[in-house]
Design an enzyme around this catalytic site. Structure first.
Site, PDB file in Angstrom:
ATOM      1  N   GLY A  48       0.765  -1.252   0.000  1.00  0.00           N
ATOM      2  CA  GLY A  48       0.000   0.000   0.000  1.00  0.00           C
ATOM      3  C   GLY A  48       0.785   1.285   0.000  1.00  0.00           C
ATOM      4  O   GLY A  48       0.327   2.299  -0.530  1.00  0.00           O
ATOM      5  N   ASP A 106      -4.616   1.558  10.784  1.00  0.00           N
ATOM      6  CA  ASP A 106      -6.037   1.286  11.040  1.00  0.00           C
ATOM      7  C   ASP A 106      -6.168   0.716  12.456  1.00  0.00           C
ATOM      8  O   ASP A 106      -6.146   1.470  13.423  1.00  0.00           O
ATOM      9  CB  ASP A 106      -6.501   0.321   9.938  1.00  0.00           C
ATOM     10  CG  ASP A 106      -7.969  -0.011   9.977  1.00  0.00           C
ATOM     11  OD1 ASP A 106      -8.785   0.917   9.991  1.00  0.00           O
ATOM     12  OD2 ASP A 106      -8.309  -1.197   9.979  1.00  0.00           O
ATOM     13  N   LYS A 134      -6.398   6.314  10.964  1.00  0.00           N
ATOM     14  CA  LYS A 134      -7.783   6.115  11.420  1.00  0.00           C
ATOM     15  C   LYS A 134      -7.759   5.888  12.919  1.00  0.00           C
ATOM     16  O   LYS A 134      -7.875   4.749  13.376  1.00  0.00           O
ATOM     17  CB  LYS A 134      -8.354   4.834  10.782  1.00  0.00           C
ATOM     18  CG  LYS A 134      -8.999   4.954   9.439  1.00  0.00           C
ATOM     19  CD  LYS A 134      -9.717   3.610   9.153  1.00  0.00           C
ATOM     20  CE  LYS A 134      -9.873   3.344   7.689  1.00  0.00           C
ATOM     21  NZ  LYS A 134     -10.386   1.987   7.421  1.00  0.00           N
ATOM     22  N   VAL A 156     -11.505   3.193   2.438  1.00  0.00           N
ATOM     23  CA  VAL A 156     -11.067   4.077   1.356  1.00  0.00           C
ATOM     24  C   VAL A 156     -10.208   3.321   0.338  1.00  0.00           C
ATOM     25  O   VAL A 156      -9.583   2.317   0.672  1.00  0.00           O
ATOM     26  CB  VAL A 156     -10.267   5.289   1.905  1.00  0.00           C
ATOM     27  CG1 VAL A 156     -11.156   6.202   2.727  1.00  0.00           C
ATOM     28  CG2 VAL A 156      -9.064   4.838   2.721  1.00  0.00           C
ATOM     29  N   ASP A 162      -6.077  -0.432  -2.017  1.00  0.00           N
ATOM     30  CA  ASP A 162      -6.890  -1.214  -2.951  1.00  0.00           C
ATOM     31  C   ASP A 162      -8.184  -1.720  -2.340  1.00  0.00           C
ATOM     32  O   ASP A 162      -8.327  -1.789  -1.123  1.00  0.00           O
ATOM     33  CB  ASP A 162      -6.092  -2.431  -3.433  1.00  0.00           C
ATOM     34  CG  ASP A 162      -5.938  -3.476  -2.330  1.00  0.00           C
ATOM     35  OD1 ASP A 162      -5.511  -3.120  -1.219  1.00  0.00           O
ATOM     36  OD2 ASP A 162      -6.272  -4.650  -2.569  1.00  0.00           O
ATOM     37  N   ARG A 168      -5.546   0.897  -6.674  1.00  0.00           N
ATOM     38  CA  ARG A 168      -4.307   1.481  -6.143  1.00  0.00           C
ATOM     39  C   ARG A 168      -3.801   2.626  -7.005  1.00  0.00           C
ATOM     40  O   ARG A 168      -3.114   3.531  -6.531  1.00  0.00           O
ATOM     41  CB  ARG A 168      -3.197   0.420  -6.071  1.00  0.00           C
ATOM     42  CG  ARG A 168      -3.438  -0.684  -5.054  1.00  0.00           C
ATOM     43  CD  ARG A 168      -2.152  -1.496  -4.849  1.00  0.00           C
ATOM     44  NE  ARG A 168      -2.385  -2.790  -4.242  1.00  0.00           N
ATOM     45  CZ  ARG A 168      -2.482  -3.003  -2.928  1.00  0.00           C
ATOM     46  NH1 ARG A 168      -2.370  -2.004  -2.094  1.00  0.00           N
ATOM     47  NH2 ARG A 168      -2.678  -4.220  -2.459  1.00  0.00           N
TER      48      ARG A 168
HETATM   49  P1  5GP Z   1      -3.792  -2.280  10.492  1.00  0.00           P
HETATM   50  O1  5GP Z   1      -5.179  -2.705  10.904  1.00  0.00           O
HETATM   51  O2  5GP Z   1      -2.798  -3.353  10.732  1.00  0.00           O
HETATM   52  O3  5GP Z   1      -3.411  -0.976  11.141  1.00  0.00           O
HETATM   53  O4  5GP Z   1      -3.852  -2.036   8.927  1.00  0.00           O
HETATM   54  C1  5GP Z   1      -3.647  -3.136   8.092  1.00  0.00           C
HETATM   55  C2  5GP Z   1      -3.746  -2.810   6.654  1.00  0.00           C
HETATM   56  O5  5GP Z   1      -5.125  -2.860   6.320  1.00  0.00           O
HETATM   57  C3  5GP Z   1      -3.290  -1.468   6.137  1.00  0.00           C
HETATM   58  O6  5GP Z   1      -1.911  -1.367   5.940  1.00  0.00           O
HETATM   59  C4  5GP Z   1      -4.029  -1.427   4.823  1.00  0.00           C
HETATM   60  O7  5GP Z   1      -3.311  -2.132   3.835  1.00  0.00           O
HETATM   61  C5  5GP Z   1      -5.328  -2.127   5.159  1.00  0.00           C
HETATM   62  N1  5GP Z   1      -6.401  -1.141   5.405  1.00  0.00           N
HETATM   63  C6  5GP Z   1      -6.845  -0.639   6.573  1.00  0.00           C
HETATM   64  N2  5GP Z   1      -7.841   0.250   6.378  1.00  0.00           N
HETATM   65  C7  5GP Z   1      -8.022   0.305   5.039  1.00  0.00           C
HETATM   66  C8  5GP Z   1      -8.925   1.057   4.181  1.00  0.00           C
HETATM   67  O8  5GP Z   1      -9.757   1.875   4.589  1.00  0.00           O
HETATM   68  N3  5GP Z   1      -8.811   0.821   2.830  1.00  0.00           N
HETATM   69  C9  5GP Z   1      -7.910  -0.059   2.305  1.00  0.00           C
HETATM   70  N4  5GP Z   1      -7.899  -0.188   0.990  1.00  0.00           N
HETATM   71  N5  5GP Z   1      -7.046  -0.758   3.073  1.00  0.00           N
HETATM   72  C10 5GP Z   1      -7.111  -0.582   4.418  1.00  0.00           C
HETATM   73 MG    MG Z   2      -0.475  -1.513   4.423  1.00  0.00          MG
END
Ligand code: 5GP
Ligand code: MG
Length: 178
Positions: A48, A106, A134, A156, A162, A168
């Protein structure tokens, strides 16, 4: 800007490429100041972050190196889940100033799995620069140091992010249409 369809879902325009460019420039300015005279190693988290990382480092005027790791997070049956390393860090980061670059923080799961791996190698300092933050979705105590945008807890796509492999390449950021 018109709505777009990706697979089965409709997305609507959220943040323009122009505004994104402006914020990336702001963040790069802060990093240029904070790391003046230093030579940080940027570690981008694939997939990403590749677009944000490319935009960010081109707006840096300090000397900088870049490398990438590829991490994949899985939502396990337990609340902890797990993060799989698909491409690992090859550089010797001992004594280096590290800037981790993410597309989005996230739940914080990815960073909470990766950070101990980084600290174990005894870097001089570690900061997190993320395109999107977030904070309301956080399940792990992760704080970001540089965030281009704080967004609400919704899905998003665009600018490296993606939906099931697509989107992307979109220059603007889109949000799932309610
Ligand atoms: P984490 O939950 O470990 O902080 O985030 C894990 C991964 O989930 C992020 O790096 C991203 O690739 C994906 N992700 C989290 N939120 C979103 C979102 O709103 N849209 C997209 N496309 N990917 C997300
Ligand atoms: Mg990521």
């Amino acid at each position: 800007m018109a709505d777009i369809q990706i697979h089965d879902k409709i997305f609507t325009s959220y943040i323009s490429a122009e505004r994104i460019k402006q914020r990336v420039t702001d963040i790069a300015g802060k990093i240029n100041t904070d790391y003046a005279g230093k030579k940080p190693l940027v570690i981008g988290i694939l997939n990403g972050s590749f677009i944000f990382a490319a935009d960010l480092i081109r707006a840096l005027t300090i000397e900088v190196e870049i490398s990438f790791v590829k991490l994949a997070s899985y939502q396990g049956v337990s609340s902890t889940g797990s993060v799989d390393t698909l491409i690992s860090l090859k550089e010797d980061i001992g004594g280096r100033d590290i800037i981790i670059v993410e597309d989005i923080v996230d739940s914080g799961q990815t960073m909470s799995a990766f950070l101990p791996e980084v600290y174990q190698r005894k870097p001089a300092s570690v900061k997190i620069a993320t395109f999107l933050d977030k904070p309301s979705a956080r399940k792990y105590a992760i704080k970001t140091n540089y965030a281009a945008f704080e967004i609400e807890n919704t899905f998003v796509v665009g600018c490296g992010l993606d939906y099931n492999g697509l989107g992307r390449n979109l220059p603007d950021l889109y949000i799932l249409k309610p």
